[in-house]
Scaffold this active site. Sequence first.
Site, PDB file in Angstrom:
ATOM      1  N   ALA A 163      45.983  17.119  24.245  1.00  0.00           N
ATOM      2  CA  ALA A 163      46.954  16.002  23.776  1.00  0.00           C
ATOM      3  C   ALA A 163      44.793  14.900  23.778  1.00  0.00           C
ATOM      4  O   ALA A 163      44.072  15.563  25.081  1.00  0.00           O
ATOM      5  CB  ALA A 163      47.608  15.015  24.698  1.00  0.00           C
ATOM      6  N   TYR A 185      33.504  12.576  18.744  1.00  0.00           N
ATOM      7  CA  TYR A 185      35.171  13.850  19.361  1.00  0.00           C
ATOM      8  C   TYR A 185      34.195  14.090  19.851  1.00  0.00           C
ATOM      9  O   TYR A 185      34.768  15.026  21.527  1.00  0.00           O
ATOM     10  CB  TYR A 185      35.328  13.921  17.914  1.00  0.00           C
ATOM     11  CG  TYR A 185      36.665  15.326  18.370  1.00  0.00           C
ATOM     12  CD1 TYR A 185      37.218  15.409  19.135  1.00  0.00           C
ATOM     13  CD2 TYR A 185      36.226  16.538  17.283  1.00  0.00           C
ATOM     14  CE1 TYR A 185      38.136  16.365  19.868  1.00  0.00           C
ATOM     15  CE2 TYR A 185      36.722  17.692  18.011  1.00  0.00           C
ATOM     16  CZ  TYR A 185      37.877  17.941  18.935  1.00  0.00           C
ATOM     17  OH  TYR A 185      38.634  18.500  19.157  1.00  0.00           O
TER      18      TYR A 185
END
Length: 327
Positions: free
Chosen positions: A73, A140
Site C-alpha cells: 500500500a 516518491y
Amino acid sequence: MNVLITGGAGYIGSHVVLELSKTNHNIIVYDNLQKGHRGAVLAGKLIVGDLNDTDKLEHVCREYDIQGVMHFAADSLVGESMKDPAKYYKNNVGNAINLLEVMRKNGIKYMVFSSTAAVYGEPDRIPITEETLTNPTNVYGRTKLVIEEMLKDYDRAYGMKFITLRYFNASGADPSGQIGEDHSPETHLIPLVLYTALGKRESISIFGTDYPTRDGTCIRDYIHVSDLAQAHILALEALLAGSESKIYNLGNGEGYSVREVIDMVKKVTGRDFKVNESERRPGDPAILVASSAKARKELGWKPQYGDLQKIIETAWNWHKNNPDGFK
Ligand code: UFG
C-alpha cells in the site's frame, strides 16, 4: 503462515495474492480501496481498512494471528509526489511507521517490502546493481528510501527481518486474463499505448526524443507482474528459512525504448494508431536497466515472461477483454 497483504487490491498486490493462493499460506488483504479494486482480489479475505487506522490494523493482526506482512500500500505517482509531498510523506512514510509499530507490538517479525527503482534516481552506471548509489530525484522515490532505512533500523534494534524488493517497470497481466492493470489516472506507458490501440485515446505521446539512447527515447526495464509476484513468494520463503534482511532488484536486465514499446504494441495488437513526439517529462532518467543477478542467485528467481512481446501480449489480453478495467 498467516500473511497480511497491505495494498493487496492494487495492481502488483493483487497479482501477488493470486500467486500466493497457489501456496499453503493464508492470505489476509488489507486495502482501503482508494486505488485498489475489490474485483482484483481473487483469493484470501479482503478487509477494507486504512493503514492510518492503527486500532483496526492492530485488531486485524491479532484476530488473524498475522505472522508476516507484504507491504504494497502506497501512493506511487512521481509527478503528484513533487506537487504534494505531504501526501507522500503521510501515506507512505507515516503509514509505514504505523504498520511497523503494530508489527513490533505484536511480535510480527517478517516483512516483504515493495520498493522501487526510483530510489536510484539518475544512475551513474548501467546495469543498476543493489550497490549502485541511491539518489532519488523525486519525492516518491525518497519516501521509499526513507522506509528502507527505517527497516534497517528496526532490524538492528528489534531483530525484525525484511526483504526489500526494488521493482523496475512492472507491466503485463496475469496470463489467465482474470486480473490486470487498472490505474486511475493511468500514467504508465504500456497501458496508455494499449488504450490508444483500443481507440480509447486519440494518440500516444513520446515524452522526449533527444535522450542519449539508440533511438533518442527513454529506455526502461519492463518486468512482468507475475514474475514480480513469484519473487515475493521466494522472498517470504527466504525469510521463513532464516534469511538476513536483504535488498534485491527485480528487472529483466534488458531495456526497451519507448519507440520499441510502441512498435511492439502495434505488432501484438495488429492495430495502427497516431504517435506524437513531445517534450521530455520532467524527472525521467534516460536509461533504467536492472541487474537482478543477486535475486536470481540468492532467491533462485527465474522470470518466465522475459521478453517484451510476451509482456505486451498478456497486457493486451487483459485490456481488450476489460476495456473499462474492473468497473
Ligand atoms: N512515456 C511516454 N509517454 C507516455 C507515458 C510514458 O513517452 O504517455 C515514457 C516515459 O517518459 C518513460 C517511459 O515511457 O520514459 C516509461 O514511463 P512509465 O510512466 O510507464 O514508467 P516510469 O519509468 O516513469 O516509472 C515506473 C513507475 C514508477 C517507478 C519507476 C521506476 O511508474 O513508480 O518505474 O523505474 F518509480
